[in-house]
Write a protein that holds these residues in place. Structure first.
Motif: not given
Length: 253
Positions: A7-9, A155-157, A184-190, A216-220
């Motif tokens: 997102l910084l990009a 995603s929004n920044i 704010v991101v939607g539907n992250p996957k890894a 939950k992990l992303f919010e943290d």
């Protein structure tokens, strides 16, 4: 996690006038000019974000701006200490695809206050690279190194920045004095490959835990990511303006 750098990009194209070299460089002729005395300055800036897209996709060598499709990052460091996440991670050779699908909804430059307020969204991002991690996730150990893939939905920044005007050899340039970002991101996957010395069973179990709890992990992790984004925006983008395009060329009167 890698979204932090991707997102910084996104803000790379927000301020499309960068070169780390010559003092007094001008914007390329094919770039739009937005005059700071124009009552419709913000409309011009918003429109310019779309106009520069094809050039940003290829890169702008005159300003030392690399291609954004794909965009590459050599290294990202992440660290968190909480009940959910307690780890140190280093991501390398990151390739980000999808940044060219950005869309700005706001690009406001308050000239008297020397402040920017920007909002942008990206439809989807895909990332890949290498990782090295050690710590715990939801109390379970996580350790290893290898390849990773990740995906981010819509995603929004939001970025706020305050700048000041400095003089170099009598010429005015801009310099950031404060930057803040939120995401704010939607539907992250890894997906991590090669955990626990390539133990397939443990790797599979760990990835299942991560994916089952990814929101939950992303919010943290959000405060850490936002701090990384803010730092990168300042250090890799805005600060170069002090040695780059003069204020009167960047935003003519």
């Amino acid at each position: 996690m890698t979204f932090s750098k991707s997102l910084l990009a996104c803000c790379l194209f927000m301020f499309f006038s960068y070169s780390v070299e010559a003092v007094g460089k001008d914007l390329p002729d094919y770039f739009p000019r937005c005059h700071r005395s124009d009552p419709k300055l913000n409309e011009c800036l918003l429109k310019a974000t779309d106009q520069v897209r094809p050039y940003l996709i290829k890169g702008v060598p005159e300003l030392n701006v690399p291609p954004i499709e794909p965009f590459t990052l050599p290294e990202v460091s992440l660290e968190q200490g909480s009940n959910l996440l307690n780890f140190k991670a280093k991501l390398n050779d990151i390739i980000i695809r999808g940044l060219s699908n950005y869309k700005f909804s706001q690009f406001d430059f308050d000239v008297p206050k020397l402040q920017f307020h920007c909002k942008a969204s990206i439809a989807e991002l895909k990332l890949e690279g290498k990782y090295d991690v050690k710590g715990t996730v939801l109390g379970a150990p996580i350790i290893g190194k290898g390849d990773f893939t990740a995906g981010i939905g819509h995603s929004n920044i939001t970025v706020f920045q305050a700048i000041e005007i400095i003089k170099k050899k009598g010429v005015e340039f801009t310099k950031p004095i404060f930057t803040n970002s939120t995401i704010v991101v939607g539907n992250p996957k890894a997906q991590l490959y090669g955990l626990f010395d390539n133990n397939e069973q443990l790797t599979k179990a760990t990835n299942e835990v991560i994916q089952d709890n990814v929101d939950k992990l992303f919010e943290d992790l959000r405060p850490v990511i936002e701090k990384v984004i803010t730092s990168l925006i300042e250090d890799l983008i805005f600060r170069v303006l002090a040695n780059n395009v003069p204020y009167d060329k960047l935003y003519p009167k």
